[in-house]
Motif scaffolding. Structure first.
Motif, PDB file in Angstrom:
ATOM      1  N   LYS A 225       0.837  -1.203   0.000  1.00 36.25           N
ATOM      2  CA  LYS A 225       0.000   0.000   0.000  1.00 36.25           C
ATOM      3  C   LYS A 225       0.874   1.256   0.000  1.00 36.25           C
ATOM      4  O   LYS A 225       0.567   2.244  -0.689  1.00 36.25           O
ATOM      5  CB  LYS A 225      -0.934  -0.006   1.212  1.00 36.25           C
ATOM      6  N   PHE A 226       1.958   1.203   0.762  1.00 39.74           N
ATOM      7  CA  PHE A 226       2.869   2.350   0.802  1.00 39.74           C
ATOM      8  C   PHE A 226       3.473   2.610  -0.577  1.00 39.74           C
ATOM      9  O   PHE A 226       3.560   3.752  -1.028  1.00 39.74           O
ATOM     10  CB  PHE A 226       3.981   2.105   1.826  1.00 39.74           C
ATOM     11  N   ARG A 229       0.792   4.192  -2.844  1.00 39.52           N
ATOM     12  CA  ARG A 229       0.508   5.588  -2.528  1.00 39.52           C
ATOM     13  C   ARG A 229       1.691   6.493  -2.880  1.00 39.52           C
ATOM     14  O   ARG A 229       1.503   7.619  -3.346  1.00 39.52           O
ATOM     15  CB  ARG A 229       0.165   5.717  -1.049  1.00 39.52           C
ATOM     16  N   GLN A 232       1.587   7.083  -6.532  1.00 34.12           N
ATOM     17  CA  GLN A 232       0.552   8.059  -6.870  1.00 34.12           C
ATOM     18  C   GLN A 232       0.998   9.470  -6.523  1.00 34.12           C
ATOM     19  O   GLN A 232       0.738  10.427  -7.264  1.00 34.12           O
ATOM     20  CB  GLN A 232      -0.745   7.705  -6.130  1.00 34.12           C
ATOM     21  N   MET A 233       1.670   9.593  -5.378  1.00 36.75           N
ATOM     22  CA  MET A 233       2.183  10.903  -4.964  1.00 36.75           C
ATOM     23  C   MET A 233       3.199  11.427  -5.971  1.00 36.75           C
ATOM     24  O   MET A 233       3.158  12.593  -6.377  1.00 36.75           O
ATOM     25  CB  MET A 233       2.829  10.763  -3.578  1.00 36.75           C
ATOM     26  N   TRP A 256       0.946  13.460  -0.246  1.00 38.52           N
ATOM     27  CA  TRP A 256       0.714  12.157   0.385  1.00 38.52           C
ATOM     28  C   TRP A 256      -0.754  12.008   0.779  1.00 38.52           C
ATOM     29  O   TRP A 256      -1.364  10.959   0.564  1.00 38.52           O
ATOM     30  CB  TRP A 256       1.611  11.999   1.607  1.00 38.52           C
ATOM     31  N   ALA A 259      -2.753  11.325  -2.271  1.00 37.91           N
ATOM     32  CA  ALA A 259      -2.587   9.952  -2.751  1.00 37.91           C
ATOM     33  C   ALA A 259      -3.309   8.958  -1.844  1.00 37.91           C
ATOM     34  O   ALA A 259      -3.802   7.931  -2.300  1.00 37.91           O
ATOM     35  CB  ALA A 259      -1.101   9.603  -2.824  1.00 37.91           C
ATOM     36  N   LYS A 260      -3.389   9.302  -0.576  1.00 35.44           N
ATOM     37  CA  LYS A 260      -4.000   8.401   0.407  1.00 35.44           C
ATOM     38  C   LYS A 260      -5.515   8.359   0.291  1.00 35.44           C
ATOM     39  O   LYS A 260      -6.130   7.323   0.523  1.00 35.44           O
ATOM     40  CB  LYS A 260      -3.595   8.842   1.819  1.00 35.44           C
ATOM     41  N   ASP A 261      -6.087   9.455  -0.066  1.00 39.15           N
ATOM     42  CA  ASP A 261      -7.554   9.556  -0.100  1.00 39.15           C
ATOM     43  C   ASP A 261      -7.992  10.155  -1.430  1.00 39.15           C
ATOM     44  O   ASP A 261      -7.560  11.235  -1.801  1.00 39.15           O
ATOM     45  CB  ASP A 261      -8.040  10.433   1.058  1.00 39.15           C
ATOM     46  N   GLU A 262      -8.844   9.448  -2.165  1.00 40.84           N
ATOM     47  CA  GLU A 262      -9.287   9.931  -3.484  1.00 40.84           C
ATOM     48  C   GLU A 262      -9.972  11.287  -3.387  1.00 40.84           C
ATOM     49  O   GLU A 262      -9.823  12.131  -4.261  1.00 40.84           O
ATOM     50  CB  GLU A 262     -10.236   8.899  -4.116  1.00 40.84           C
ATOM     51  N   LYS A 265      -7.370  13.735  -3.042  1.00 38.61           N
ATOM     52  CA  LYS A 265      -6.686  13.858  -4.330  1.00 38.61           C
ATOM     53  C   LYS A 265      -7.439  14.833  -5.235  1.00 38.61           C
ATOM     54  O   LYS A 265      -6.840  15.713  -5.868  1.00 38.61           O
ATOM     55  CB  LYS A 265      -6.596  12.492  -5.001  1.00 38.61           C
TER      56      LYS A 265
END
Length: 275
Positions: A225-226, A229, A232-233, A256, A259-262, A265
């Motif tokens: 998961k890291f 994310r 994505q970041m 961050w 990337a963690k939460d849509e 984002k």
């Protein structure tokens, strides 16, 4: 040239002979030089590759990796046979006797009604075989070479046999909070906080055990998961023509969060287009 006839298909005895020839005079210099210690890590790595093949549900890959693990077994056995301490036949004999002895419900007259009873009997027989007179003896017997997460989990399991266990994950979580507080206090004063960090990690495994989750799998999932994310970041930064290592910490934290939460984002992207 060594005396060996190539075949269309080989069996286990052929494998044993191949390893023996590789380690014999006139064989492979590298194989001759190896010791248990020099290839110890190889054994571990091959075992992990078997686990990866299992996770992939790839029978071709699994077949290959099981062969690599079997090669390690035969290689170590050949070393011991050369040293005159034991042979591969001794290995086969020992494991057969162990399996027969630990399955009295199959090879004896013991009756069981569930797999749980099988495991209970296994533990009792194992303790008798190894002369483990106390529960502490069973904890000391857990291999130190295990990954720390799995070793901690086994210690919790062994201690649980004596009734020493958390009453559910929420109680175990309280221990995490306690250890986190002790680590914070240690970090705020001079000294080495690593012991408190170890206690915190051990307590976290206790939560996993109380949940019935494999701590190694849980942490591996967190690692994946890291990576996702972080990727994505980095993609968000690249879309703005920027590199992560050139951004201030505040921007990195915002990226961050995005990337963690849509939802974050979307908010982040909207904010960037209006500023």
């Amino acid at each position: 040239m060594i005396d060996f006839t190539k075949k269309e298909r080989y069996g286990y005895e052929d494998m044993v002979r191949v390893i023996h020839l590789l380690r014999a005079p006139g064989g492979c210099p590298w194989d001759r030089e190896q010791t248990h210690q020099s290839i110890r890590r190889n054994f571990l790595e091959e075992t992990y590759e078997v686990l990866e093949a299992i996770d992939e549900d790839d029978p071709v890959h699994l077949c290959e990796e099981l062969g690599d693990v079997l090669t390690q077994v035969v290689f170590h056995g050949d070393m011991e046979e050369e040293a005159g301490r034991f042979t591969l036949d001794d290995v086969y004999d020992g494991v057969c006797k162990k399996m027969i002895g630990r399955h009295p419900h199959v090879f004896g007259d013991v009756e069981v009604s569930s797999s749980g009873e099988v495991l209970d009997n296994w533990e009792v027989i194992k303790r008798q075989e190894k002369g483990q007179a106390t529960y502490a003896d069973t904890l000391r017997a857990v291999a130190k070479s295990l990954p720390a997460n799995w070793r901690a989990e086994k210690l919790y399991k062994k201690a649980g046999k004596a009734g020493f266990r958390w009453e559910g994950p929420l109680e175990a979580l309280e221990k995490v909070r306690e250890e986190a507080g002790e680590l914070e206090r240690a970090l705020r004063r001079e000294g080495d906080p690593t012991e408190e960090l170890g206690d915190l990690l051990f307590a976290a495994v206790g939560v996993s055990f109380a949940m019935g989750a494999d701590p190694e799998e849980v942490l591996q999932a967190a690692c994946e998961k890291f990576i996702l994310r972080f990727s994505q970041m980095e993609a968000l930064a690249a879309a703005e023509g920027e590199a992560l290592d050139r951004l201030p910490r505040e921007r990195l934290l915002r990226l961050w969060a995005a990337a963690k939460d849509e939802r974050d984002k979307s908010d982040y992207q909207e904010e960037r287009t209006t500023t």
